[in-house]
Design an enzyme around this catalytic site. Structure first.
Site, PDB file in Angstrom:
ATOM      1  N   PHE A 157       1.524   8.472  -8.934  1.00  0.00           N
ATOM      2  CA  PHE A 157       2.151   9.267  -9.640  1.00  0.00           C
ATOM      3  C   PHE A 157       1.233  10.318 -10.529  1.00  0.00           C
ATOM      4  O   PHE A 157       1.660  10.575 -11.636  1.00  0.00           O
ATOM      5  CB  PHE A 157       3.119   8.547 -10.761  1.00  0.00           C
ATOM      6  CG  PHE A 157       4.340   7.756  -9.842  1.00  0.00           C
ATOM      7  CD1 PHE A 157       4.611   7.764  -8.890  1.00  0.00           C
ATOM      8  CD2 PHE A 157       5.330   7.095 -10.819  1.00  0.00           C
ATOM      9  CE1 PHE A 157       5.752   7.301  -8.145  1.00  0.00           C
ATOM     10  CE2 PHE A 157       6.381   6.279 -10.063  1.00  0.00           C
ATOM     11  CZ  PHE A 157       6.571   6.571  -8.802  1.00  0.00           C
ATOM     12  N   THR A 213       6.532  12.784  -7.416  1.00  0.00           N
ATOM     13  CA  THR A 213       7.317  12.239  -8.537  1.00  0.00           C
ATOM     14  C   THR A 213       6.732  12.720  -9.851  1.00  0.00           C
ATOM     15  O   THR A 213       5.713  13.002  -9.880  1.00  0.00           O
ATOM     16  CB  THR A 213       6.958  10.747  -8.419  1.00  0.00           C
ATOM     17  OG1 THR A 213       7.567  10.128  -6.976  1.00  0.00           O
ATOM     18  CG2 THR A 213       7.902   9.998  -9.582  1.00  0.00           C
ATOM     19  N   ASN A 232      12.946   7.179  -8.376  1.00  0.00           N
ATOM     20  CA  ASN A 232      11.728   6.513  -7.433  1.00  0.00           C
ATOM     21  C   ASN A 232      11.316   4.869  -8.074  1.00  0.00           C
ATOM     22  O   ASN A 232      10.752   5.017  -9.180  1.00  0.00           O
ATOM     23  CB  ASN A 232      10.550   7.365  -7.449  1.00  0.00           C
ATOM     24  CG  ASN A 232       9.581   6.822  -6.407  1.00  0.00           C
ATOM     25  OD1 ASN A 232       9.438   5.733  -6.008  1.00  0.00           O
ATOM     26  ND2 ASN A 232       8.445   7.708  -6.198  1.00  0.00           N
ATOM     27  N   SER A 282       6.803   2.730  -5.508  1.00  0.00           N
ATOM     28  CA  SER A 282       5.732   2.910  -5.540  1.00  0.00           C
ATOM     29  C   SER A 282       4.639   1.631  -5.882  1.00  0.00           C
ATOM     30  O   SER A 282       4.911   1.054  -7.015  1.00  0.00           O
ATOM     31  CB  SER A 282       5.109   4.114  -6.541  1.00  0.00           C
ATOM     32  OG  SER A 282       3.634   4.160  -6.682  1.00  0.00           O
ATOM     33  N   LYS A 302      15.066   5.651  -4.372  1.00  0.00           N
ATOM     34  CA  LYS A 302      13.851   5.293  -3.372  1.00  0.00           C
ATOM     35  C   LYS A 302      13.300   3.874  -3.582  1.00  0.00           C
ATOM     36  O   LYS A 302      12.893   3.642  -4.745  1.00  0.00           O
ATOM     37  CB  LYS A 302      12.925   6.518  -3.758  1.00  0.00           C
ATOM     38  CG  LYS A 302      11.529   6.134  -2.581  1.00  0.00           C
ATOM     39  CD  LYS A 302      10.735   7.392  -2.880  1.00  0.00           C
ATOM     40  CE  LYS A 302       9.620   7.189  -1.811  1.00  0.00           C
ATOM     41  NZ  LYS A 302       8.630   8.089  -2.125  1.00  0.00           N
ATOM     42  N   ASN A 330      -1.832   6.614   1.128  1.00  0.00           N
ATOM     43  CA  ASN A 330      -1.507   7.371  -0.293  1.00  0.00           C
ATOM     44  C   ASN A 330      -1.720   6.322  -1.362  1.00  0.00           C
ATOM     45  O   ASN A 330      -0.819   5.406  -1.433  1.00  0.00           O
ATOM     46  CB  ASN A 330      -0.262   8.242  -0.200  1.00  0.00           C
ATOM     47  CG  ASN A 330       0.260   8.602  -1.618  1.00  0.00           C
ATOM     48  OD1 ASN A 330      -0.784   8.622  -2.518  1.00  0.00           O
ATOM     49  ND2 ASN A 330       1.003   9.434  -1.712  1.00  0.00           N
ATOM     50  N   ASN A 370       1.807   1.904  -6.067  1.00  0.00           N
ATOM     51  CA  ASN A 370       0.336   2.068  -6.836  1.00  0.00           C
ATOM     52  C   ASN A 370       0.728   2.243  -8.382  1.00  0.00           C
ATOM     53  O   ASN A 370      -0.235   2.636  -9.295  1.00  0.00           O
ATOM     54  CB  ASN A 370      -0.051   3.607  -6.305  1.00  0.00           C
ATOM     55  CG  ASN A 370      -0.186   3.341  -4.835  1.00  0.00           C
ATOM     56  OD1 ASN A 370      -0.984   2.415  -4.333  1.00  0.00           O
ATOM     57  ND2 ASN A 370       0.619   4.434  -4.130  1.00  0.00           N
ATOM     58  N   GLY A 404       5.730  14.144  -3.220  1.00  0.00           N
ATOM     59  CA  GLY A 404       4.255  13.788  -2.875  1.00  0.00           C
ATOM     60  C   GLY A 404       3.209  15.166  -2.665  1.00  0.00           C
ATOM     61  O   GLY A 404       2.302  14.991  -2.818  1.00  0.00           O
ATOM     62  N   PHE A 405       3.789  16.076  -1.959  1.00  0.00           N
ATOM     63  CA  PHE A 405       2.946  17.321  -1.544  1.00  0.00           C
ATOM     64  C   PHE A 405       3.064  18.243  -2.643  1.00  0.00           C
ATOM     65  O   PHE A 405       2.123  18.700  -3.263  1.00  0.00           O
ATOM     66  CB  PHE A 405       3.407  17.779  -0.278  1.00  0.00           C
ATOM     67  CG  PHE A 405       2.387  18.829   0.336  1.00  0.00           C
ATOM     68  CD1 PHE A 405       1.671  18.415   1.113  1.00  0.00           C
ATOM     69  CD2 PHE A 405       2.529  20.235   0.239  1.00  0.00           C
ATOM     70  CE1 PHE A 405       0.595  19.437   1.689  1.00  0.00           C
ATOM     71  CE2 PHE A 405       1.604  21.107   0.625  1.00  0.00           C
ATOM     72  CZ  PHE A 405       0.647  20.640   1.279  1.00  0.00           C
TER      73      PHE A 405
END
Length: 236
Positions: free
Chosen positions: A120, A91, A177, A180, A218, A116, A182, A68-69
């Site tokens: 993606f 991701t 992943n 999420s 995840k 957040n 989102n 994510g960073f």
């Protein structure tokens, strides 16, 4: 100094703007000769008691940076110099995508946290691979992989396999992943049938490699106990 001067200045700007400025600043520092080495001497800690072996991998220390960073694998070298034992990029998705409309990153000042809702956003797996090929320092890298927003769920496995195959030679472990909130309908993939299809598909591709790599899953952090139990029961 940070609390009284730097933090108030940073908080004058939207959090995503500050994130991009941070990435830009770390990329710039990484281009200056010897800066990473100097940073490592100041911040990195090397001690035998911190070394950890998990999933057959040797970690210099158990404190890593989550996905994510460094979404696009641009700053894993300076981040490693700061002292992280491993960096998880992503991701990443097969194709570049913009993510959700802005604003999508929000400060919770009283809770000292953030929300957040990025969705993606990344430049695509091809560019991430190009960046990771520059990893000449043996930094331990995790590859967090997802599906594109426009990919229907019935075709999700193909997206995960594209990312898996592309990243295999440049990462040390994978994170599939499915968590999420989102990405529309992504969490539907945690149901038994799609979950089995994706995990078995990636697992089978992994087993065909001469040296398979660890694959992690995840999941959503807000599943209730019954949902977690059901999902774990359905794992292949």
């Amino acid at each position: 100094m940070y609390q009284n001067l730097i933090r108030p200045i940073l908080f004058l700007f939207p959090p995503e703007t500050i994130h991009h400025l941070s990435v830009w600043g770390l990329k710039l520092l990484g281009k200056i000769p010897f800066v990473e080495r100097i940073i490592a001497q100041i911040y990195a800690v090397d001690h035998p008691k911190l070394k950890t072996r998990v999933f057959g991998l040797d970690f210099e220390n158990p404190v890593g940076l989550a996905a994510g960073f460094d979404k696009n694998a641009e700053i894993y070298k300076p981040l490693s110099s700061i002292g992280f034992g491993f960096i998880e990029i992503g991701t990443v998705t097969p194709l570049p995508q913009d993510g959700n409309p802005k604003p999508r990153l929000f400060r919770l000042k009283e809770d000292q946290g953030i929300i957040n809702q990025m969705g993606f956003n990344n430049v695509g797996v091809k560019k991430a691979v190009e960046n990771l090929k520059k990893n000449n320092q043996n930094i331990l890298i995790g590859g967090n992989i997802g599906k594109n927003k426009v990919t229907p769920n019935q075709d999700a496995l193909n997206d995960y396999l594209i990312c898996f195959e592309a990243l295999f030679d440049v990462v040390d472990y994978f994170v599939v992943n499915l968590s999420s909130p989102n990405t529309p309908n992504l969490r539907d993939l945690l149901e038994k049938k799609p979950l089995e299809e994706i995990l078995l598909g990636v697992k089978n591709a992994n087993q065909k490699k001469p040296k398979p790599k660890p694959i992690l899953l995840k999941i959503s952090p807000d599943l209730n106990e019954s949902m977690e139990a059901s999902m774990i029961h359905n794992l292949p």
